[in-house]
Design an enzyme around this catalytic site. Structure first.
Site, PDB file in Angstrom:
ATOM      1  N   GLU A 271       0.845  -1.207   0.000  1.00  0.00           N
ATOM      2  CA  GLU A 271       0.000   0.000   0.000  1.00  0.00           C
ATOM      3  C   GLU A 271       0.875   1.250   0.000  1.00  0.00           C
ATOM      4  OE1 GLU A 271      -3.186   0.092  -0.616  1.00  0.00           O
ATOM      5  OE2 GLU A 271      -3.274  -2.084  -0.610  1.00  0.00           O
ATOM      6  N   TRP A 274       1.640   1.824  -3.408  1.00  0.00           N
ATOM      7  CA  TRP A 274       0.638   2.571  -4.199  1.00  0.00           C
ATOM      8  C   TRP A 274       0.903   4.073  -4.090  1.00  0.00           C
ATOM      9  CZ3 TRP A 274      -2.804   1.457  -7.887  1.00  0.00           C
ATOM     10  CH2 TRP A 274      -3.169   0.127  -8.072  1.00  0.00           C
ATOM     11  N   TRP A 302     -20.717  13.326 -19.373  1.00  0.00           N
ATOM     12  CA  TRP A 302     -20.980  13.513 -17.946  1.00  0.00           C
ATOM     13  C   TRP A 302     -22.290  14.275 -17.734  1.00  0.00           C
ATOM     14  CZ3 TRP A 302     -18.085  10.521 -15.155  1.00  0.00           C
ATOM     15  CH2 TRP A 302     -16.778  10.231 -15.551  1.00  0.00           C
ATOM     16  N   ASN A 337     -10.514   3.684   3.160  1.00  0.00           N
ATOM     17  CA  ASN A 337     -10.249   3.452   1.730  1.00  0.00           C
ATOM     18  C   ASN A 337     -11.376   2.705   1.020  1.00  0.00           C
ATOM     19  OD1 ASN A 337      -8.459   3.378  -0.670  1.00  0.00           O
ATOM     20  ND2 ASN A 337      -8.566   1.178  -0.287  1.00  0.00           N
ATOM     21  N   TRP A 355     -15.460  13.036 -12.416  1.00  0.00           N
ATOM     22  CA  TRP A 355     -14.583  12.739 -11.268  1.00  0.00           C
ATOM     23  C   TRP A 355     -13.921  14.000 -10.704  1.00  0.00           C
ATOM     24  CZ3 TRP A 355      -9.277  13.601 -11.988  1.00  0.00           C
ATOM     25  CH2 TRP A 355      -8.792  13.623 -13.303  1.00  0.00           C
ATOM     26  N   TRP A 378      -8.791   9.006  -8.107  1.00  0.00           N
ATOM     27  CA  TRP A 378     -10.032   9.372  -8.817  1.00  0.00           C
ATOM     28  C   TRP A 378     -10.003   8.881 -10.261  1.00  0.00           C
ATOM     29  CZ3 TRP A 378     -14.699  10.268  -7.175  1.00  0.00           C
ATOM     30  CH2 TRP A 378     -14.876  10.689  -5.860  1.00  0.00           C
TER      31      TRP A 378
HETATM   32  P1  FAD Z   1      -3.410   2.258   5.203  1.00  0.00           P
HETATM   33  O1  FAD Z   1      -4.197   1.150   4.642  1.00  0.00           O
HETATM   34  O2  FAD Z   1      -2.952   2.104   6.598  1.00  0.00           O
HETATM   35  O3  FAD Z   1      -2.183   2.478   4.221  1.00  0.00           O
HETATM   36  C1  FAD Z   1      -0.931   3.029   4.625  1.00  0.00           C
HETATM   37  C2  FAD Z   1      -0.520   4.154   3.707  1.00  0.00           C
HETATM   38  O4  FAD Z   1      -0.354   3.677   2.378  1.00  0.00           O
HETATM   39  C3  FAD Z   1      -1.546   5.264   3.608  1.00  0.00           C
HETATM   40  O5  FAD Z   1      -1.440   6.157   4.684  1.00  0.00           O
HETATM   41  C4  FAD Z   1      -1.202   5.898   2.263  1.00  0.00           C
HETATM   42  O6  FAD Z   1      -0.111   6.774   2.370  1.00  0.00           O
HETATM   43  C5  FAD Z   1      -0.769   4.683   1.447  1.00  0.00           C
HETATM   44  N1  FAD Z   1      -1.917   4.182   0.683  1.00  0.00           N
HETATM   45  C6  FAD Z   1      -2.821   3.267   1.068  1.00  0.00           C
HETATM   46  N2  FAD Z   1      -3.714   3.036   0.067  1.00  0.00           N
HETATM   47  C7  FAD Z   1      -3.349   3.820  -0.959  1.00  0.00           C
HETATM   48  C8  FAD Z   1      -3.844   4.033  -2.273  1.00  0.00           C
HETATM   49  N3  FAD Z   1      -4.900   3.362  -2.749  1.00  0.00           N
HETATM   50  N4  FAD Z   1      -3.225   4.930  -3.067  1.00  0.00           N
HETATM   51  C9  FAD Z   1      -2.146   5.601  -2.638  1.00  0.00           C
HETATM   52  N5  FAD Z   1      -1.607   5.433  -1.401  1.00  0.00           N
HETATM   53  C10 FAD Z   1      -2.198   4.564  -0.576  1.00  0.00           C
HETATM   54  N6  FAD Z   1      -4.777   8.874  -0.068  1.00  0.00           N
HETATM   55  C11 FAD Z   1      -4.152   9.966   0.371  1.00  0.00           C
HETATM   56  O7  FAD Z   1      -3.165   9.881   1.109  1.00  0.00           O
HETATM   57  N7  FAD Z   1      -4.588  11.216  -0.027  1.00  0.00           N
HETATM   58  C12 FAD Z   1      -5.653  11.393  -0.836  1.00  0.00           C
HETATM   59  O8  FAD Z   1      -5.977  12.529  -1.184  1.00  0.00           O
HETATM   60  C13 FAD Z   1      -6.355  10.233  -1.262  1.00  0.00           C
HETATM   61  N8  FAD Z   1      -7.467  10.347  -2.037  1.00  0.00           N
HETATM   62  C14 FAD Z   1      -8.141   9.204  -2.424  1.00  0.00           C
HETATM   63  C15 FAD Z   1      -9.283   9.327  -3.234  1.00  0.00           C
HETATM   64  C16 FAD Z   1      -9.987   8.202  -3.625  1.00  0.00           C
HETATM   65  C17 FAD Z   1     -11.209   8.343  -4.508  1.00  0.00           C
HETATM   66  C18 FAD Z   1      -9.546   6.927  -3.213  1.00  0.00           C
HETATM   67  C19 FAD Z   1     -10.289   5.690  -3.623  1.00  0.00           C
HETATM   68  C20 FAD Z   1      -8.405   6.790  -2.445  1.00  0.00           C
HETATM   69  C21 FAD Z   1      -7.682   7.919  -2.045  1.00  0.00           C
HETATM   70  N9  FAD Z   1      -6.515   7.816  -1.257  1.00  0.00           N
HETATM   71  C22 FAD Z   1      -5.866   8.954  -0.855  1.00  0.00           C
HETATM   72  C23 FAD Z   1      -5.891   6.501  -0.998  1.00  0.00           C
HETATM   73  C24 FAD Z   1      -6.324   5.783   0.288  1.00  0.00           C
HETATM   74  O9  FAD Z   1      -7.709   5.759   0.397  1.00  0.00           O
HETATM   75  C25 FAD Z   1      -5.736   6.428   1.543  1.00  0.00           C
HETATM   76  O10 FAD Z   1      -4.351   6.596   1.400  1.00  0.00           O
HETATM   77  C26 FAD Z   1      -5.981   5.543   2.767  1.00  0.00           C
HETATM   78  O11 FAD Z   1      -7.352   5.310   2.945  1.00  0.00           O
HETATM   79  C27 FAD Z   1      -5.409   6.221   3.990  1.00  0.00           C
HETATM   80  O12 FAD Z   1      -5.751   5.509   5.139  1.00  0.00           O
HETATM   81  P2  FAD Z   1      -4.656   4.752   5.993  1.00  0.00           P
HETATM   82  O13 FAD Z   1      -3.490   5.620   6.253  1.00  0.00           O
HETATM   83  O14 FAD Z   1      -5.384   4.212   7.177  1.00  0.00           O
HETATM   84  O15 FAD Z   1      -4.256   3.577   5.002  1.00  0.00           O
END
Ligand code: FAD
Length: 469
Positions: A271, A274, A302, A337, A355, A378
């Site tokens: 993650e 990602w 749209w 997420n 979006w 997005w």
């Molecule tokens: P954990 O599951 O604990 O993951 C650890 C870290 O990994 C996160 O803190 C983040 O830095 C990174 N990470 C995890 N999932 C993703 C992912 N899919 N893409 C990129 N990095 C990821 N994340 C943001 O940090 N900022 C945003 O503006 C953002 N906008 C989003 C918009 C949409 C529509 C979606 C679907 C996802 C978005 N995310 C964003 C990705 C993700 O949802 C969040 O990073 C995550 O929910 C953060 O929660 P956590 O720290 O508990 O995640």
């Protein structure tokens, strides 16, 4: 000259631990001027949103306290401000950690050309975008090869985290205060955020510790449960650089050995991967926040519907898991997420709204609003991005709710008007018989909205529109 100060320009690295620019500045032996510049001058439409500003204020306050209140705060265009500070203090060198948003890259390049003593470091990413390329030198567009072949394969191993320097020699220079940046909103909408979050390095360390001790074990499956404890909630801390990705990465690696949770640790690290992937996409495709990566989506028809957009933003769509997510976002500045994917799919594929609307709303309301992660995610949701969810993957908010919030703990927390609804009808209250609605005290269209759209019909409309482009 050991008495000549050097400038340490903090940006998205608001920490003392594992901070390469700080370590380098400290190693000069010269007094350090710790500086923060609020740059609304170069950011264009990507000026930080309201929730981010609240976080930034508190994060800077915490950082300033750990730097003996010696931080210098400025607002405006950095180049003239840096020149002025150098002239007034005699500093000739500036240290910073690199940022990767296109506008910051352009600005920093300009500053490097104008000021000889500017030195930059990697403090925010595990693998810098220019180091992870395909064998033919082009950027990856698909996550799995990017991560497995690029990051874990050819790229250099991420830096091991370094301790915070001790006995920092800080320069006293009087100038603006944090309050001059006016980051705090006039209306106090942040009460619940204050209770849920601790911005700053200490809060970040605490989150990581709690996650490693209580959340990592079971992360691979548990990360999908919005009411669960298995996600780290590190995202705002990572965005503002209060903790380095390296520290999170190596902490997970250590836990994999100590706790024997290899699959969970690997999943967590992927993650973080990602996050690297999103940054790589933004770096190589700087129009990612605005332009569809797959240009055929430019012709997508749209819809335009302000009422539906408002219902989505305020959590009044009549679909409980969507409404819970949007209210979680508004109240806490965070959304899980899994729920981000559900609300995103609902906006784009059921309401057929662009979006960009979702991206902009998230930008203003998320504490972790991040140009790379937000725009890449997005585009992924809309199906127009690199390695995106296929257009025919439309999340069904009812079955998603039943699967990932089976006991309704999450929905009941954020949609209290459905609190007494039995689990069987919690995610689809419109199917409940009258006596059940009466028992639960729910009157649809009054206490809780009727669904604003028909799922099946809107899904078919979306699929037909998507198949035409
Ligand atoms: P954990 O599951 O604990 O993951 C650890 C870290 O990994 C996160 O803190 C983040 O830095 C990174 N990470 C995890 N999932 C993703 C992912 N899919 N893409 C990129 N990095 C990821 N994340 C943001 O940090 N900022 C945003 O503006 C953002 N906008 C989003 C918009 C949409 C529509 C979606 C679907 C996802 C978005 N995310 C964003 C990705 C993700 O949802 C969040 O990073 C995550 O929910 C953060 O929660 P956590 O720290 O508990 O995640």
């Amino acid at each position: 000259m050991k008495n000549t100060p050097v400038i340490l320009w903090f940006r998205q690295d608001l920490r003392l631990r594992d901070n390469p620019a700080l370590i380098a500045a400290h190693e000069t032996g010269c007094p350090i001027i710790p500086l923060y510049i609020l740059d609304d001058h170069n950011s264009g439409e990507w000026k930080q949103g309201g929730a981010s500003r609240w976080w930034l204020h508190h994060s800077l306050k915490a950082l300033n306290a750990s730097l003996d209140h010696k931080m210098v705060f400025e607002a405006g265009d950095p180049l003239p401000l840096l020149k002025k500070l150098m002239k007034e203090t005699g500093a000739t060198e500036i240290y910073w950690n690199r940022c990767y948003e296109p506008w910051r890259i352009a600005r920093d390049k300009n500053i490097k050309e104008a000021l000889e003593g500017a030195k930059s470091f990697n403090g925010s990413l595990l693998f810098e975008p220019h180091t992870v390329l395909k064998e033919d030198g082009t950027p990856y567009k698909v996550f799995t090869p990017f991560y497995k072949k690029g990051c874990l394969g050819r790229a250099p191993k991420p830096r091991e985290p370094q301790a915070a320097p001790t006995n920092l020699n800080l320069y006293s220079y009087r100038d603006g205060t944090l309050d001059d940046l006016k980051l705090m909103p006039e209306i106090k909408w942040y009460k619940q955020m204050e209770q849920e979050w601790q911005p700053g390095e200490k809060g970040a360390q605490k989150r990581l510790r709690i996650f490693i001790e209580e959340g990592l074990h079971g992360y691979k499956e548990g990360r999908n449960i919005p009411a669960g404890i298995n996600v780290s909630r590190l995202s705002p801390h990572l965005h503002f650089g209060e903790i380095s990705p390296n520290e999170s990465w190596y902490a997970a690696q250590e836990a994999m050995i100590v706790q024997g949770c290899e699959k969970d640790g690997e999943h967590f690290m992927s993650e973080l991967g990602w996050r690297e992937f999103s940054n790589s996409l933004l770096y190589h495709f700087p129009n990612l926040p605005r332009n569809n990566l797959q240009t055929k989506f430019d012709a997508f028809p749209w819809a335009s519907d302000d009422k539906a957009l408002l219902a989505w933003q305020t959590g009044q769509t009549g679909y409980p898991i969507v409404d819970a997510g949007m209210r979680e976002l508004w109240q806490t500045g965070y959304m899980h997420n899994r729920v981000r994917m559900i609300v995103g799919s609902f906006l784009v594929k059921n309401l057929l709204l662009h979006w960009h609307h979702g991206e902009e709303w998230f930008w203003d309301t998320l504490l972790d609003a991040d140009l790379a992660n937000n725009s890449a995610s997005w585009q992924w949701i809309a199906g127009c991005g690199a390695d995106a969810a296929p257009y025919f993957r439309v999340f069904n908010p009812v079955t998603q709710g039943q699967k990932f919030d089976p006991n309704g703990e999450y929905v009941r927390r954020f949609v209290p008007e459905l609190g007494k609804m039995p689990d069987k009808f919690l995610h689809n209250p419109w199917d409940a018989p009258d006596n059940v609605l009466q028992y639960a005290g729910v009157s649809l269209g009054d206490k809780y909205p009727k669904p604003i759209i028909d799922l099946k019909a809107s899904r078919e409309l979306a699929l037909s529109a998507f198949s035409q482009i």
